[in-house]
Design a protein around this motif. Sequence first.
Motif, PDB file in Angstrom:
ATOM      1  N   ARG A 160       0.834  -1.215   0.000  1.00 56.44           N
ATOM      2  CA  ARG A 160       0.000   0.000   0.000  1.00 56.44           C
ATOM      3  C   ARG A 160       0.866   1.261   0.000  1.00 56.44           C
ATOM      4  O   ARG A 160       0.577   2.223  -0.718  1.00 56.44           O
ATOM      5  CB  ARG A 160      -0.946  -0.014   1.197  1.00 56.44           C
ATOM      6  CG  ARG A 160      -2.087  -0.993   1.047  1.00 56.44           C
ATOM      7  CD  ARG A 160      -3.087  -0.901   2.206  1.00 56.44           C
ATOM      8  NE  ARG A 160      -4.129  -1.880   2.017  1.00 56.44           N
ATOM      9  CZ  ARG A 160      -4.168  -3.076   2.615  1.00 56.44           C
ATOM     10  NH1 ARG A 160      -3.227  -3.429   3.484  1.00 56.44           N
ATOM     11  NH2 ARG A 160      -5.152  -3.912   2.370  1.00 56.44           N
ATOM     12  N   GLU A 170      -5.212   3.376  -4.960  1.00 51.88           N
ATOM     13  CA  GLU A 170      -5.062   2.630  -3.699  1.00 51.88           C
ATOM     14  C   GLU A 170      -5.134   1.129  -3.965  1.00 51.88           C
ATOM     15  O   GLU A 170      -5.934   0.666  -4.767  1.00 51.88           O
ATOM     16  CB  GLU A 170      -6.163   3.059  -2.724  1.00 51.88           C
ATOM     17  CG  GLU A 170      -6.024   2.502  -1.334  1.00 51.88           C
ATOM     18  CD  GLU A 170      -4.787   3.005  -0.585  1.00 51.88           C
ATOM     19  OE1 GLU A 170      -4.264   2.238   0.230  1.00 51.88           O
ATOM     20  OE2 GLU A 170      -4.361   4.139  -0.822  1.00 51.88           O
ATOM     21  N   LEU A 171      -4.283   0.397  -3.313  1.00 49.77           N
ATOM     22  CA  LEU A 171      -4.264  -1.058  -3.458  1.00 49.77           C
ATOM     23  C   LEU A 171      -5.506  -1.632  -2.787  1.00 49.77           C
ATOM     24  O   LEU A 171      -5.751  -1.395  -1.613  1.00 49.77           O
ATOM     25  CB  LEU A 171      -3.005  -1.640  -2.812  1.00 49.77           C
ATOM     26  CG  LEU A 171      -2.904  -3.153  -2.789  1.00 49.77           C
ATOM     27  CD1 LEU A 171      -2.785  -3.707  -4.208  1.00 49.77           C
ATOM     28  CD2 LEU A 171      -1.725  -3.587  -1.948  1.00 49.77           C
ATOM     29  N   TYR A 172      -6.270  -2.354  -3.551  1.00 50.27           N
ATOM     30  CA  TYR A 172      -7.441  -3.009  -2.990  1.00 50.27           C
ATOM     31  C   TYR A 172      -7.190  -4.505  -2.979  1.00 50.27           C
ATOM     32  O   TYR A 172      -6.825  -5.103  -3.992  1.00 50.27           O
ATOM     33  CB  TYR A 172      -8.711  -2.710  -3.796  1.00 50.27           C
ATOM     34  CG  TYR A 172      -9.892  -3.510  -3.308  1.00 50.27           C
ATOM     35  CD1 TYR A 172     -10.527  -3.177  -2.114  1.00 50.27           C
ATOM     36  CD2 TYR A 172     -10.338  -4.628  -3.998  1.00 50.27           C
ATOM     37  CE1 TYR A 172     -11.595  -3.936  -1.641  1.00 50.27           C
ATOM     38  CE2 TYR A 172     -11.395  -5.382  -3.536  1.00 50.27           C
ATOM     39  CZ  TYR A 172     -12.018  -5.028  -2.352  1.00 50.27           C
ATOM     40  OH  TYR A 172     -13.069  -5.786  -1.886  1.00 50.27           O
ATOM     41  N   VAL A 173      -7.370  -5.098  -1.823  1.00 45.44           N
ATOM     42  CA  VAL A 173      -7.241  -6.539  -1.672  1.00 45.44           C
ATOM     43  C   VAL A 173      -8.584  -7.046  -1.167  1.00 45.44           C
ATOM     44  O   VAL A 173      -9.052  -6.637  -0.092  1.00 45.44           O
ATOM     45  CB  VAL A 173      -6.114  -6.901  -0.677  1.00 45.44           C
ATOM     46  CG1 VAL A 173      -6.015  -8.404  -0.509  1.00 45.44           C
ATOM     47  CG2 VAL A 173      -4.795  -6.327  -1.145  1.00 45.44           C
ATOM     48  N   SER A 174      -9.193  -7.906  -1.949  1.00 44.57           N
ATOM     49  CA  SER A 174     -10.499  -8.432  -1.559  1.00 44.57           C
ATOM     50  C   SER A 174     -10.336  -9.343  -0.343  1.00 44.57           C
ATOM     51  O   SER A 174      -9.249  -9.854  -0.081  1.00 44.57           O
ATOM     52  CB  SER A 174     -11.128  -9.208  -2.722  1.00 44.57           C
ATOM     53  OG  SER A 174     -10.429 -10.420  -2.921  1.00 44.57           O
ATOM     54  N   LYS A 178      -7.070 -11.645   0.595  1.00 43.11           N
ATOM     55  CA  LYS A 178      -6.380 -11.535   1.876  1.00 43.11           C
ATOM     56  C   LYS A 178      -6.353 -12.898   2.580  1.00 43.11           C
ATOM     57  O   LYS A 178      -5.340 -13.291   3.153  1.00 43.11           O
ATOM     58  CB  LYS A 178      -7.042 -10.490   2.768  1.00 43.11           C
ATOM     59  CG  LYS A 178      -6.286 -10.262   4.045  1.00 43.11           C
ATOM     60  CD  LYS A 178      -6.859  -9.143   4.881  1.00 43.11           C
ATOM     61  CE  LYS A 178      -6.036  -9.013   6.129  1.00 43.11           C
ATOM     62  NZ  LYS A 178      -6.578  -8.112   7.087  1.00 43.11           N
TER      63      LYS A 178
END
Length: 187
Positions: A160, A170-174, A178
């Motif tokens: 991030r 922005e880094l999105y991690v579902s 995760k």
Amino acid sequence: MGSALFAGFFIGSLLSGAIADKYGRKNPFLIYMVLIFITGAASAAAPNFAFLLVTRAMFGLVVGLIAPASASMLTEITPKKLRGINFVIVSSLFTVGELLAVIIAASLKVEERGSEKWRALLIWVSLPAILSLVIGWKFLDESPRYALMKDADKGLNIFRRMFRMNKKAELYVSPSEKEQAEKWVAS
């Protein structure tokens, strides 16, 4: 003398990966910078040839430890399309450093018979390690790969920060991604 340095480099290169896998990239990097300066200064203060030979071998060992570790760190944090050019640039800096050492040696006139000016040369070429230590301490994050292997949240937070620094979205991690990362770390 050169053989001792390169023998140390060879041994350091063999040990580098195991140390980086166990302790990460950042902390060993910082320790190596301190050791480069110490072994360089110890070489400059050598009271006899045997001591100089040992300290140059130790210097080579530390450089052998850092070369593969820094290369792996570079590939871990560089986008795939820029890895080649970045690696060429960083590799070229070794040559630039060697050329600067020759220029410093010539300006100090270390070739004069009976001169002790080679000692100053060894100090001068060890000083960049202090600069690298300060910059690394202030700005270098742990390798994202190593951080992910130890703690998924920590690794994702490093990613991030990298995204923010590079002004990317922005880094999105579902939640499922995760969960996969956490399972990978646990295995």
